[in-house]
Write a protein that holds these residues in place. Structure first.
Motif, PDB file in Angstrom:
ATOM      1  N   GLY A  50       0.829  -1.192   0.000  1.00  0.00           N
ATOM      2  CA  GLY A  50       0.000   0.000   0.000  1.00  0.00           C
ATOM      3  C   GLY A  50       0.865   1.243   0.000  1.00  0.00           C
ATOM      4  N   VAL A  51       1.874   1.245   0.873  1.00  0.00           N
ATOM      5  CA  VAL A  51       2.796   2.378   0.942  1.00  0.00           C
ATOM      6  C   VAL A  51       3.639   2.481  -0.330  1.00  0.00           C
ATOM      7  N   LEU A  52       4.111   1.331  -0.840  1.00  0.00           N
ATOM      8  CA  LEU A  52       4.939   1.333  -2.047  1.00  0.00           C
ATOM      9  C   LEU A  52       4.114   1.471  -3.323  1.00  0.00           C
ATOM     10  N   GLY A  53       2.814   1.227  -3.224  1.00  0.00           N
ATOM     11  CA  GLY A  53       1.973   1.178  -4.417  1.00  0.00           C
ATOM     12  C   GLY A  53       1.990   2.444  -5.241  1.00  0.00           C
ATOM     13  N   GLY A  54       1.970   3.600  -4.564  1.00  0.00           N
ATOM     14  CA  GLY A  54       1.989   4.865  -5.300  1.00  0.00           C
ATOM     15  C   GLY A  54       3.240   4.997  -6.144  1.00  0.00           C
ATOM     16  N   ALA A  55       4.383   4.605  -5.593  1.00  0.00           N
ATOM     17  CA  ALA A  55       5.641   4.676  -6.337  1.00  0.00           C
ATOM     18  C   ALA A  55       5.625   3.706  -7.514  1.00  0.00           C
ATOM     19  N   ILE A  56       5.095   2.509  -7.294  1.00  0.00           N
ATOM     20  CA  ILE A  56       5.039   1.512  -8.367  1.00  0.00           C
ATOM     21  C   ILE A  56       4.166   1.998  -9.516  1.00  0.00           C
ATOM     22  N   VAL A  57       3.023   2.573  -9.189  1.00  0.00           N
ATOM     23  CA  VAL A  57       2.126   3.095 -10.224  1.00  0.00           C
ATOM     24  C   VAL A  57       2.772   4.277 -10.950  1.00  0.00           C
ATOM     25  N   ASN A  58       3.435   5.150 -10.201  1.00  0.00           N
ATOM     26  CA  ASN A  58       4.098   6.299 -10.827  1.00  0.00           C
ATOM     27  C   ASN A  58       5.195   5.855 -11.791  1.00  0.00           C
ATOM     28  N   LEU A  59       5.881   4.761 -11.462  1.00  0.00           N
ATOM     29  CA  LEU A  59       6.990   4.295 -12.292  1.00  0.00           C
ATOM     30  C   LEU A  59       6.535   3.443 -13.472  1.00  0.00           C
ATOM     31  N   ARG A 214       9.311  10.633   2.950  1.00  0.00           N
ATOM     32  CA  ARG A 214       8.777  11.937   3.368  1.00  0.00           C
ATOM     33  C   ARG A 214       7.338  11.836   3.870  1.00  0.00           C
ATOM     34  N   LEU A 215       6.616  10.809   3.441  1.00  0.00           N
ATOM     35  CA  LEU A 215       5.249  10.628   3.924  1.00  0.00           C
ATOM     36  C   LEU A 215       5.214  10.483   5.445  1.00  0.00           C
ATOM     37  N   PHE A 216       6.255   9.884   6.010  1.00  0.00           N
ATOM     38  CA  PHE A 216       6.293   9.647   7.451  1.00  0.00           C
ATOM     39  C   PHE A 216       6.700  10.902   8.227  1.00  0.00           C
ATOM     40  N   ARG A 217       6.930  11.999   7.495  1.00  0.00           N
ATOM     41  CA  ARG A 217       7.184  13.290   8.135  1.00  0.00           C
ATOM     42  C   ARG A 217       6.075  14.293   7.841  1.00  0.00           C
ATOM     43  N   ASN A 218       5.098  13.872   7.059  1.00  0.00           N
ATOM     44  CA  ASN A 218       3.990  14.755   6.688  1.00  0.00           C
ATOM     45  C   ASN A 218       2.989  14.803   7.840  1.00  0.00           C
ATOM     46  N   ARG A 219       2.898  15.931   8.521  1.00  0.00           N
ATOM     47  CA  ARG A 219       2.083  15.982   9.739  1.00  0.00           C
ATOM     48  C   ARG A 219       0.617  15.726   9.470  1.00  0.00           C
ATOM     49  N   MET A 221      -0.746  13.726   7.098  1.00  0.00           N
ATOM     50  CA  MET A 221      -0.968  12.294   6.928  1.00  0.00           C
ATOM     51  C   MET A 221      -0.790  11.560   8.258  1.00  0.00           C
ATOM     52  N   LEU A 222       0.136  12.014   9.080  1.00  0.00           N
ATOM     53  CA  LEU A 222       0.320  11.387  10.394  1.00  0.00           C
ATOM     54  C   LEU A 222      -0.889  11.620  11.289  1.00  0.00           C
ATOM     55  N   LEU A 223      -1.488  12.800  11.206  1.00  0.00           N
ATOM     56  CA  LEU A 223      -2.695  13.077  11.983  1.00  0.00           C
ATOM     57  C   LEU A 223      -3.864  12.208  11.532  1.00  0.00           C
ATOM     58  N   LEU A 224      -3.832  11.770  10.278  1.00  0.00           N
ATOM     59  CA  LEU A 224      -4.907  10.926   9.758  1.00  0.00           C
ATOM     60  C   LEU A 224      -4.623   9.435   9.926  1.00  0.00           C
ATOM     61  N   VAL A 225      -3.532   9.079  10.594  1.00  0.00           N
ATOM     62  CA  VAL A 225      -3.237   7.670  10.836  1.00  0.00           C
ATOM     63  C   VAL A 225      -4.354   6.971  11.615  1.00  0.00           C
ATOM     64  N   PRO A 226      -4.899   7.561  12.708  1.00  0.00           N
ATOM     65  CA  PRO A 226      -6.000   6.871  13.411  1.00  0.00           C
ATOM     66  C   PRO A 226      -7.212   6.634  12.511  1.00  0.00           C
ATOM     67  N   MET A 227      -7.562   7.623  11.689  1.00  0.00           N
ATOM     68  CA  MET A 227      -8.669   7.458  10.739  1.00  0.00           C
ATOM     69  C   MET A 227      -8.386   6.320   9.762  1.00  0.00           C
ATOM     70  N   SER A 228      -7.157   6.274   9.253  1.00  0.00           N
ATOM     71  CA  SER A 228      -6.782   5.247   8.289  1.00  0.00           C
ATOM     72  C   SER A 228      -6.738   3.871   8.943  1.00  0.00           C
ATOM     73  N   LEU A 229      -6.205   3.808  10.143  1.00  0.00           N
ATOM     74  CA  LEU A 229      -6.036   2.539  10.848  1.00  0.00           C
ATOM     75  C   LEU A 229      -7.364   1.826  11.059  1.00  0.00           C
ATOM     76  N   PHE A 377      -0.305   5.433   1.163  1.00  0.00           N
ATOM     77  CA  PHE A 377      -0.063   5.541   2.598  1.00  0.00           C
ATOM     78  C   PHE A 377      -1.344   5.244   3.366  1.00  0.00           C
ATOM     79  N   TYR A 378      -2.459   5.808   2.916  1.00  0.00           N
ATOM     80  CA  TYR A 378      -3.761   5.583   3.547  1.00  0.00           C
ATOM     81  C   TYR A 378      -4.102   4.092   3.548  1.00  0.00           C
ATOM     82  N   LYS A 379      -3.942   3.432   2.387  1.00  0.00           N
ATOM     83  CA  LYS A 379      -4.284   2.021   2.289  1.00  0.00           C
ATOM     84  C   LYS A 379      -3.309   1.151   3.084  1.00  0.00           C
ATOM     85  N   GLY A 380      -2.043   1.568   3.144  1.00  0.00           N
ATOM     86  CA  GLY A 380      -1.077   0.808   3.920  1.00  0.00           C
ATOM     87  C   GLY A 380      -1.402   0.818   5.403  1.00  0.00           C
ATOM     88  N   VAL A 381      -1.698   1.995   5.942  1.00  0.00           N
ATOM     89  CA  VAL A 381      -2.058   2.101   7.358  1.00  0.00           C
ATOM     90  C   VAL A 381      -3.386   1.391   7.614  1.00  0.00           C
TER      91      VAL A 381
END
Length: 451
Positions: A50-59, A214-219, A221-229, A377-381
């Motif tokens: 899920g986390v790597l998926g965006g990069a795979i699709v972009n590439l 950098r996603l793990f430093r994005n405040r 996305m980090l604030l939305l971790v509980p929502m995603s989880l 990132f959302y789908k990974g969490v």
């Protein structure tokens, strides 16, 4: 719009059928052990891909990545034919991690298409269109167990879904994977206002790796971790301990149809509030979240009333549920009406939660490659939470405990969602197309403002 519709039909026939199968509880099996363990493996690899998926699709692009990912759904469904004939769940469990890889990539591509292709004023509408078509898969998929097991009449003995039912799922999922080949490359897609979707035209493995970190430093996305989880956490309880525990098999199929139909209606309804331009985006976000808070607590409060009436569903040793008077059949209207309507309500609340999640993430940017990473990132969490939830049921955690954990986690996520909603801006930053030698400089200049 055409591309979103095509992507919707891919999800209608792949994840939609997967949802319909699993919404019956145990993927149509009496014993949920193999299904639960497969889901644990599925979401374990989904976390990573899920986390790597965006990069795979972009590439690699959207067309072939989605096609290959869609085929993993057919593989998973086919494993239950083997399980029916041998009683050995090893193949089913092994397909779980493979499906997790495919699902992580597919949903990253889906999130990028759904959130970046529409103009800002139509994001709620596009999310609703996707959700309606996608969940139509769950409705139609629910017809399969309902029709193939209707001949049971009001027989309340627990039986698994037949091979014929699983074959239908396999064929439909393969068709869904094939339909991905009709998608156009994002570089050829033009929005309704004439702007191009792809704003950054150059990427590399190294750059994508940096952006994932950098996603793990994005405040935000980090604030939305509980929502995603928690956004897929509740499926385990709703599918198995609830639907799979107190209803006959044909009624579970009917419930699946109604569950996903209510999602279609709820997603369509909430889209009007998300796109209501008479008020600011911040107000839309806050009002939607107040509604979601009320719906969430009403849902779990009502579920608590039903859960107090039983402690287990049908057991592998042949023992039936301890729900009063046994399994509920839909023809027993006096017994069935309340629990069936509650399952429909669960579906509606799920649609509002998921629609809100995509909408709030979509307010952060309009850039397709950034949104592919955000969606991943959302789908990974989300998958991390689902991994835990499926193991709770696999380890036979008491059903009441599972309910309480779900309720608490959803309530705890809401304050963080309110904080993000309170900071939503009326328009998102766009990153225009730049020459190959200076786009990264401008990209980082803009992204630092977001971080």
């Amino acid at each position: 719009m055409t591309q979103v519709v095509i992507m919707s039909f891919v999800c209608f026939l792949c994840p939609g059928m997967f949802n319909a199968l699993n919404a019956m509880g145990g993927a149509g099996q009496i014993d949920r052990e193999a299904s639960n363990n497969a889901h644990t493996g599925l979401y374990s690899t989904f976390i990573v891909f899920g986390v790597l998926g965006g990069a795979i699709v972009n590439l690699l692009g959207v067309r072939w990545t989605i096609f290959a990912s869609g085929l993993t759904y057919s593989l998973y469904s086919s494993s239950f034919i083997y399980l029916n004939s041998t009683g050995n769940g090893a193949f089913t469990i092994a397909t779980g991690p493979i499906l997790g890889i495919g699902a992580g990539i597919l949903w990253s591509a889906q999130g990028m298409i759904m959130m970046s292709y529409p103009v800002e004023s139509q994001k709620g509408r596009y999310i609703a269109i996707f959700w309606v078509i996608f969940n139509l898969g769950g409705v139609i998929g629910g017809i399969v167990p309902f029709a193939t097991n209707y001949h049971q009449g009001d027989n309340k003995s627990a039986v698994p879904l037949s091979d014929a039912g699983y074959i239908v799922f396999i064929v439909l999922e393969a068709l869904g994977a094939t339909s991905a080949l009709f998608l156009a490359p994002p570089s050829r897609v033009i929005r309704d206002d004439g702007s191009h979707v792809v704003l950054i035209q150059y990427t590399s493995v190294g750059f994508e790796a940096k952006e994932i970190l950098r996603l793990f430093r994005n405040r935000w996305m980090l604030l939305l971790v509980p929502m995603s989880l928690v956004s897929n956490f509740f499926y385990t309880y709703q599918y198995g301990p609830y639907n799979g525990s107190i209803f006959t098999l044909r009624t579970r199929g009917l419930n699946s149809m109604l569950y996903w139909a209510s999602q279609m209606a709820a997603a369509y309804g909430i889209s009007f509030l998300h796109d209501y331009r008479a008020i600011s985006r911040r107000q839309r976000g806050m009002y939607s979240l107040v509604l979601l808070t009320i719906l969430t607590n009403v849902m779990w409060g009502s579920t608590l009333v039903v859960q107090n009436r039983y402690t287990h569903g049908p057991l592998p040793n042949g023992e039936s549920t301890d729900y009063p008077n046994g399994l509920i059949d839909f023809k027993e209207s006096s017994r069935a009406a309340g629990p069936i309507l509650l399952y429909c309500f669960m579906g509606g609340v799920d649609a509002v939660w998921q629609s809100y999640a995509y909408w709030i993430i979509g307010t952060m940017t309009n850039d397709s490659k950034m949104l592919a990473r955000y969606a991943g990132f959302y789908k990974g969490v989300q998958s991390l939470g689902a991994t835990v939830a499926w193991q709770l049921d696999a380890q036979s955690v008491p059903l009441m405990t599972q309910l309480i954990v779900n309720w608490v986690l959803m309530v705890l996520a809401i304050p963080f969602m309110f904080y993000v909603a309170a900071n939503v801006k009326d328009t998102s930053e766009e990153i225009e197309t730049l020459p190959a030698n200076d786009w990264q400089t401008k990209y980082y200049a803009n992204i630092n403002e977001i971080l």
